[in-house]
Design a protein around this motif. Structure first.
Motif, mmCIF file in Angstrom:
data_model
loop_
_atom_site.group_PDB
_atom_site.id
_atom_site.type_symbol
_atom_site.label_atom_id
_atom_site.label_comp_id
_atom_site.label_asym_id
_atom_site.label_seq_id
_atom_site.Cartn_x
_atom_site.Cartn_y
_atom_site.Cartn_z
ATOM 1 N N ASN A 198 -1.369 7.044 -6.230
ATOM 2 C CA ASN A 198 -2.638 7.544 -6.748
ATOM 3 C C ASN A 198 -3.763 7.256 -5.754
ATOM 4 O OD1 ASN A 198 -5.316 6.834 -8.371
ATOM 5 N ND2 ASN A 198 -4.181 8.377 -9.543
ATOM 6 N N GLN A 199 -4.561 8.273 -5.437
ATOM 7 C CA GLN A 199 -5.577 8.124 -4.395
ATOM 8 C C GLN A 199 -6.704 7.180 -4.796
ATOM 9 O OE1 GLN A 199 -5.877 11.392 -1.464
ATOM 10 N NE2 GLN A 199 -7.919 11.612 -2.324
ATOM 11 N N GLU A 200 -7.100 7.189 -6.038
ATOM 12 C CA GLU A 200 -8.125 6.253 -6.518
ATOM 13 C C GLU A 200 -7.633 4.815 -6.375
ATOM 14 O OE1 GLU A 200 -11.157 6.387 -7.602
ATOM 15 O OE2 GLU A 200 -11.620 8.412 -8.290
ATOM 16 N N PHE A 253 0.831 -1.210 0.000
ATOM 17 C CA PHE A 253 0.000 0.000 0.000
ATOM 18 C C PHE A 253 0.864 1.257 0.000
ATOM 19 C CE2 PHE A 253 -2.087 3.384 2.432
ATOM 20 C CZ PHE A 253 -3.182 3.611 1.604
ATOM 21 N N LYS A 254 1.986 1.222 0.715
ATOM 22 C CA LYS A 254 2.857 2.396 0.791
ATOM 23 C C LYS A 254 3.425 2.788 -0.568
ATOM 24 C CE LYS A 254 5.915 2.680 4.029
ATOM 25 N NZ LYS A 254 7.026 2.280 4.931
ATOM 26 N N ILE A 290 -14.759 1.982 3.369
ATOM 27 C CA ILE A 290 -14.020 0.891 2.711
ATOM 28 C C ILE A 290 -14.206 -0.474 3.398
ATOM 29 C CG2 ILE A 290 -12.297 2.384 1.643
ATOM 30 C CD1 ILE A 290 -11.333 0.515 4.707
ATOM 31 N N ALA A 291 -14.916 -0.518 4.522
ATOM 32 C CA ALA A 291 -15.085 -1.778 5.254
ATOM 33 C C ALA A 291 -16.283 -2.537 4.688
ATOM 34 C CB ALA A 291 -15.265 -1.514 6.747
ATOM 35 N N ARG A 292 -16.057 -3.285 3.620
ATOM 36 C CA ARG A 292 -17.159 -3.979 2.934
ATOM 37 C C ARG A 292 -17.055 -5.498 3.045
ATOM 38 N NH1 ARG A 292 -20.397 -0.722 -0.271
ATOM 39 N NH2 ARG A 292 -20.152 1.437 0.404
ATOM 40 N N PHE A 313 -7.341 -0.460 -3.516
ATOM 41 C CA PHE A 313 -6.493 -1.418 -2.802
ATOM 42 C C PHE A 313 -7.018 -1.672 -1.392
ATOM 43 C CE2 PHE A 313 -2.965 -2.691 -0.138
ATOM 44 C CZ PHE A 313 -2.267 -3.596 -0.927
ATOM 45 N N LEU A 314 -7.388 -0.598 -0.685
ATOM 46 C CA LEU A 314 -7.880 -0.753 0.684
ATOM 47 C C LEU A 314 -9.221 -1.482 0.716
ATOM 48 C CD1 LEU A 314 -6.970 2.705 2.301
ATOM 49 C CD2 LEU A 314 -5.990 0.476 2.848
ATOM 50 N N LYS A 315 -10.100 -1.186 -0.233
ATOM 51 C CA LYS A 315 -11.387 -1.874 -0.284
ATOM 52 C C LYS A 315 -11.178 -3.372 -0.487
ATOM 53 C CE LYS A 315 -15.108 -0.176 -2.098
ATOM 54 N NZ LYS A 315 -16.099 0.383 -3.036
ATOM 55 N N ASN A 316 -10.240 -3.734 -1.356
ATOM 56 C CA ASN A 316 -9.947 -5.153 -1.585
ATOM 57 C C ASN A 316 -9.324 -5.804 -0.357
ATOM 58 O OD1 ASN A 316 -10.926 -5.011 -4.209
ATOM 59 N ND2 ASN A 316 -8.918 -4.559 -5.096
ATOM 60 N N ALA A 317 -8.438 -5.054 0.312
ATOM 61 C CA ALA A 317 -7.775 -5.601 1.502
ATOM 62 C C ALA A 317 -8.772 -5.830 2.631
ATOM 63 C CB ALA A 317 -6.661 -4.659 1.956
#
Length: 758
Positions: free
Chosen positions: A250-252, A245-246, A291-293, A257-261
């Motif tokens: 790009n913010q999008e 992630f680091k 993002i917590a899905r 990435f965070l949604k998938n993680a």
């Protein structure tokens, strides 16, 4: 959570342990075909590890390379032999039993392999260092975990909301979808208190796992990048995920990435104080932080706006004002220290004030602390003005402008920022807020007293048992509201504070002429004006700004002749990027911590009025200039955490005014100059964690004013100077974890004032 560093940790211990199991399996395979299967499995478990180490061994030493090559060959031989033994037919086994030499040959090969593996295992410790050096070691991500939220001892009127919301969260199943819950209410209604209680609740933690309860304060001024940085290093994520992630800029892409993680995790995400205001590419904040899905996950959102909660179809609980009886109870608890009967006139006035607060807990608490005889009803149609009008009573009742300015200072920091008392004290002392004739210690005492006044008035809160303070976001908004509407002659007119703004606004020229305090903490400033004349500016906070233009700042500093306090910490300033400070002839306090320069900025040594210099956590700083001793007025020097600093210049002994020197965590510091014995004013010396420091000079015994000496963790320190016994003023001495220190000098028996010895 997975460890990203495979080889160094496992070669020294893991490989050794695995090889022990391989050897056991080999000896078992001598007797039994089934155990050959186990041996093959053990060998295969070792192989990927060794291959990974070998892939990264190009930079290793020769011994490491030879060991790896030999061991890989050994694995190949072991595989051939064990497969031969494992696949041996019953007829072949009987035939082998008839011919003794053949019976002996195959098992003996297995035993020989086991013996060779055992010998290889004994050599793992010899090559561990080479393998560690050969590996690319990713920097460890400092993970954050569950944080218990502080709640007041007295909680009134929220039980029903709490139980209802808690039950809804515990009973949610979600199925394939995540659940959303919302808490709506106006500022000061108690939304944050409710979610703090839910955050700390044992049943909630049991449902999701303690470290899966994630608290995020959003607020109006939040930066998506800051929130993502925190979400990216959550301890429930694998370190490899955090490292990947680091690398994403790009913010999008970060959002995806965070949604998938988090889609693979079950978490309870708390988003406190979400606003509807658009952020970045015309998307509102909720678009970025929701993002917590993952299956079974839940997100709890607090907001003043119902439309924010409707966007995610949240189950909304509305926090209204307190009932009349509960309002009176909360008001009385804060207004009256004793439980005795009130005068009839005072009770009537108390009821009037209580009704004016209209059930808002924050207003009730603040207004309760005023002199009721001077309180007047406030009537306003606008909701925010109505609330601010009631809360502003607390501000107006402060006894003088100095106390009011102390309160306004809290708006210089971002929302929900933990503010250390020492930070505020340095600013207030530098400005001489409490008088021109006070000594530094007298000014600090005054500053602490003013902090206590603000705490007693419930305008700020102290973190329990700590030296940190916090201001409620509504009260911070109040401070900004007061500053925004202030007129010339009012103390708010002298302040200009912005924080975490994507596009910060520079004050207008006419305002700059009267400005005394300015902060752009955490802001992005697209363009600085070339003519920024601030003749009366005393305090300037330019901390954590994305792009400091050194040449321009050097020019701007020339237009700040009265500047006393300058904060440039956390700006990632490298060599050649640090502004020149020579024109700041009045500067007394300079903060340069958490920057990247290797060479100390030479222009600093020309600041002859400098009293306090903070260069903490400049981990690349290698040396101080020889002319460091020119800072004759310096009282405090903070070099804590300067890990690359190896030596101090002899001129340091010329710092005759130095009272406090912090060198804690300077891991590379090897020696202490002899001239340091001339520091006759030195009271506090911290050398804790100076692991490379081998000796202290005999001149240490001349530090007649030294009261506190910390040598904790000086693992290479072999002896103390005999002159230690001359430190007649020494009260506190810490020698913990000085592992190489074998004996104390006899003269230490002369330390008659020593009271704390660790």
């Amino acid at each position: 959570m997975g460890d990203p560093l495979v080889a160094p940790a496992l070669v020294g211990f893991g490989v050794n342990l695995l090889l022990t199991e391989v050897i056991k399996a080999g000896r078992m395979a001598y007797r039994c075909k089934d155990e050959c299967n186990e041996l093959v499995a053990k060998l295969e478990s070792v192989r990927p590890l060794v291959e990974q180490v070998n892939d990264n061994s190009s930079k290793g030493n020769e011994a490491c390379t030879l060991w790896l090559s030999g061991f890989q060959s050994l694995l190949e031989r072991a595989k051939v032999v064990t497969n031969e033994c494992k696949l041996e037919s019953r007829w072949s086994r009987r035939k082998r039993m008839v011919k003794f030499w053949r019976w002996k040959k195959l098992p003996s090969l297995v035993m020989k392999i086991s013996s060779d593996i055992e010998e290889a295992r004994s050599n793992t410790s010899l090559v561990t260092l080479g393998i560690v050096l050969s590996m690319h070691i990713p920097k460890q991500v400092e993970a954050f975990s569950f944080v218990k939220q502080g709640t007041p001892s007295l909680i009134v009127g929220v039980d029903e909301h709490f139980k209802k919301l808690k039950m809804s969260i515990l009973q949610s199943h979600g199925g394939d979808k995540a659940s959303h819950f919302g808490l709506q209410g106006r500022g000061g209604a108690g939304k944050t208190l409710l979610v703090q209680m839910l955050n700390n609740d044992d049943d909630i933690q049991m449902k999701y796992g303690k470290d899966s309860v994630i608290w995020m304060t959003v607020g109006l001024d939040a930066k998506v990048s800051d929130l993502y940085e925190k979400l990216g290093r959550c301890c429930i994520l694998d370190n490899r995920v955090s490292e990947k992630f680091k690398l994403i800029k790009n913010q999008e892409e970060q959002r995806t990435f965070l949604k998938n993680a988090y889609a693979k995790k079950k978490v309870f995400l708390i988003l406190d104080d979400v606003w509807e205001k658009p952020k970045y590419d015309h998307h509102d904040m909720l678009f970025w932080v929701d993002i917590a899905r993952g299956q079974g996950s839940a997100t709890l959102i607090t907001s003043r706006s119902k439309s924010v909660l409707c966007k995610v179809q949240a189950k909304v609980e509305v926090v209204l004002s307190l009932p009349k009886e509960e309002s009176w109870k909360l008001f009385c608890c804060h207004a009256f220290e004793s439980g005795g009967a009130l005068l009839t006139t005072l009770e009537e006035l108390a009821w009037d004030v209580c009704e004016e607060c209209k059930g808002l807990p924050l207003a009730l608490k603040r207004c309760a602390l005023h002199d009721l005889r001077r309180s007047k009803p406030i009537v306003d149609s606008n909701v925010d003005d109505e609330l601010f009008g009631r809360l502003e009573l607390s501000y107006k009742e402060l006894k003088d402008d100095a106390t009011r300015i102390c309160f306004l200072y809290f708006a210089a920091f971002p929302e929900d920022y933990e503010i250390e008392a020492d930070e505020l004290l340095r600013m207030w002392v530098a400005e001489k807020l409490f008088g021109l004739d006070l000594s530094t210690e007298e000014a600090k005492d005054k500053a602490r007293a003013h902090l206590e006044i603000l705490v007693r008035r419930s305008l700020i809160d102290r973190y329990q048992g700590s030296n940190y303070f916090h201001i409620h976001d509504v009260l911070r908004d109040l401070a900004l509201h007061i500053i925004g509407k202030a007129e010339r002659g009012e103390c708010g007119y002298e302040c200009f504070f912005q924080s975490r703004k994507e596009y910060a606004i520079i004050p207008k020229i006419e305002l700059l002429k009267d400005l005394k305090r300015m902060s752009f903490m955490g802001c992005n400033i697209c363009k600085w004006p070339e003519d920024l004349q601030a003749p009366h500016l005393k305090v300037c906070i330019l901390r954590e700004i994305s792009d400091i233009q050194s040449e321009l700042m050097t020019s701007l500093f020339k237009m700040m002749p009265d500047l006393k306090f300058l904060d440039l910490s956390g700006n990632h300033l490298s060599d050649g990027k640090v502004p020149c400070f020579e024109s700041l002839v009045s500067l007394t306090h300079l903060e340069l911590g958490r920057n990247f320069f290797h060479e100390f900025p030479m222009s600093v040594v020309h600041l002859h009025k400098l009293v306090s210099l903070h260069v903490a956590d400049c981990r690349s700083l290698k040396a101080l200039p020889k002319s460091m001793g020119n800072l004759n007025s310096l009282v405090k020097l903070d070099l804590y955490g300067c890990r690359s600093l190896k030596a101090l210049p002899e001129s340091m002994g010329n710092l005759n005014s130095l009272v406090e020197l912090d060198l804690g965590g300077c891991e590379s510091l090897e020696a202490f100059p002899k001239s340091m014995g001339k520091l006759n004013s030195l009271v506090k010396l911290n050398l804790g964690g100076c692991e490379s420091l081998e000796a202290l000079p005999e001149s240490m015994g001349k530090l007649n004013s030294l009261v506190q000496l910390n040598l904790y963790g000086c693992g290479s320190l072999e002896a103390l100077p005999e002159s230690m016994g001359n430190l007649n003023s020494l009260v506190e001495l810490n020698l913990g974890s000085c592992e190489s220190l074998e004996a104390f000098p006899e003269s230490m028996g002369n330390l008659k004032n020593l009271k704390v010895f660790k």
